[in-house]
Design an enzyme around this catalytic site. Sequence first.
Site, PDB file in Angstrom:
ATOM      1  N   LEU A  12      -3.777   4.353   1.563  1.00  0.00           N
ATOM      2  CA  LEU A  12      -4.048   4.822   2.919  1.00  0.00           C
ATOM      3  C   LEU A  12      -5.254   5.756   2.948  1.00  0.00           C
ATOM      4  O   LEU A  12      -6.013   5.766   3.927  1.00  0.00           O
ATOM      5  CB  LEU A  12      -2.807   5.524   3.487  1.00  0.00           C
ATOM      6  CG  LEU A  12      -2.856   5.958   4.947  1.00  0.00           C
ATOM      7  CD1 LEU A  12      -3.064   4.763   5.871  1.00  0.00           C
ATOM      8  CD2 LEU A  12      -1.588   6.695   5.325  1.00  0.00           C
ATOM      9  N   TYR A  68       0.834  -1.197   0.000  1.00  0.00           N
ATOM     10  CA  TYR A  68       0.000   0.000   0.000  1.00  0.00           C
ATOM     11  C   TYR A  68       0.869   1.248   0.000  1.00  0.00           C
ATOM     12  O   TYR A  68       2.047   1.207   0.355  1.00  0.00           O
ATOM     13  CB  TYR A  68      -0.986   0.016   1.181  1.00  0.00           C
ATOM     14  CG  TYR A  68      -0.424   0.538   2.484  1.00  0.00           C
ATOM     15  CD1 TYR A  68      -0.570   1.888   2.839  1.00  0.00           C
ATOM     16  CD2 TYR A  68       0.233  -0.302   3.370  1.00  0.00           C
ATOM     17  CE1 TYR A  68      -0.063   2.366   4.035  1.00  0.00           C
ATOM     18  CE2 TYR A  68       0.733   0.170   4.563  1.00  0.00           C
ATOM     19  CZ  TYR A  68       0.588   1.510   4.889  1.00  0.00           C
ATOM     20  OH  TYR A  68       1.093   1.981   6.071  1.00  0.00           O
ATOM     21  N   CYS A  69       0.278   2.351  -0.433  1.00  0.00           N
ATOM     22  CA  CYS A  69       0.900   3.672  -0.393  1.00  0.00           C
ATOM     23  C   CYS A  69      -0.192   4.666  -0.027  1.00  0.00           C
ATOM     24  O   CYS A  69      -1.187   4.278   0.585  1.00  0.00           O
ATOM     25  CB  CYS A  69       1.562   4.003  -1.733  1.00  0.00           C
ATOM     26  SG  CYS A  69       0.398   4.116  -3.106  1.00  0.00           S
ATOM     27  N   GLN A  70      -0.043   5.911  -0.413  1.00  0.00           N
ATOM     28  CA  GLN A  70      -1.047   6.912  -0.055  1.00  0.00           C
ATOM     29  C   GLN A  70      -2.323   6.752  -0.867  1.00  0.00           C
ATOM     30  O   GLN A  70      -3.418   6.818  -0.332  1.00  0.00           O
ATOM     31  CB  GLN A  70      -0.475   8.328  -0.244  1.00  0.00           C
ATOM     32  CG  GLN A  70      -1.310   9.410   0.400  1.00  0.00           C
ATOM     33  CD  GLN A  70      -1.280   9.325   1.921  1.00  0.00           C
ATOM     34  OE1 GLN A  70      -0.262   9.030   2.520  1.00  0.00           O
ATOM     35  NE2 GLN A  70      -2.414   9.571   2.547  1.00  0.00           N
TER      36      GLN A  70
END
Length: 184
Positions: A101, A72-74
Site C-alpha cells: 500500500l 497486498y499489505c502495507q
Amino acid sequence: MSQTVNKNQAINTIDPATLKQLIDSKTITLIDVREPVEYARERIVGAKLFPLSQFDPNELQQETTNKPLILYCQSSNRSYQAAQKLLASGYTEITHLEGGLNAWKQQGYATQINKNAPIPIMRQVQIVAGSLVFTGTILGAFISPWFLILSGFVGAGLMFAGISGTCMMANLLIKLPYNQINNQ
C-alpha cells in the site's frame, strides 16, 4: 519481476501502475492480508480482506472467483508470507504488490479512507511504548532508580520486535476491544 521458490512454483511481484490497470479492467481479485483494523482505516478500493493472522488458503479459494489473485499489505512483507502459504497449499503461482500500500499511495493512486477507524496499530505501539519509557525514566529519576527497569524492558521489547519482525505489544493491542473490527 518473479522470484522462483522451486521449479514449479513462483511468487511474482507487480508494480502499482500495472495493478491499477488490472483493477480498472476488473480482471483480478485483490486480496488485502493486513489486519481488520488496518483494512477498516485505509484500503485499495475493491480489495477483499483475508488477514495474515487468520490466513487459510482453503477459505481463500472458496471465497474468491476464478480470476487471478493479487495480494497486498502495507509494505509487501505480509503479502509475501501469505503467498508462501498459498504455494505450500498447492498454488503454483502467486502475485503480490511490490512495496504494498505504501508504494500504491506513493504513485498517487486513490485509497478508501475511514477517518473514524482506530489509529494504525504501529502508532498505538509507539504511543504505549513511548509512554512507558517516559514514565519509567521520570519515576526512575525522581522516585527510585528501580523504575528504570521499565524503560529497559520496553527498549528490549522494541529491539526484539525489530530483529524478529514480531511485535508482542502490537499483538496485545490488536486484541483490545476498540481494535476489534469485523472483516468487512
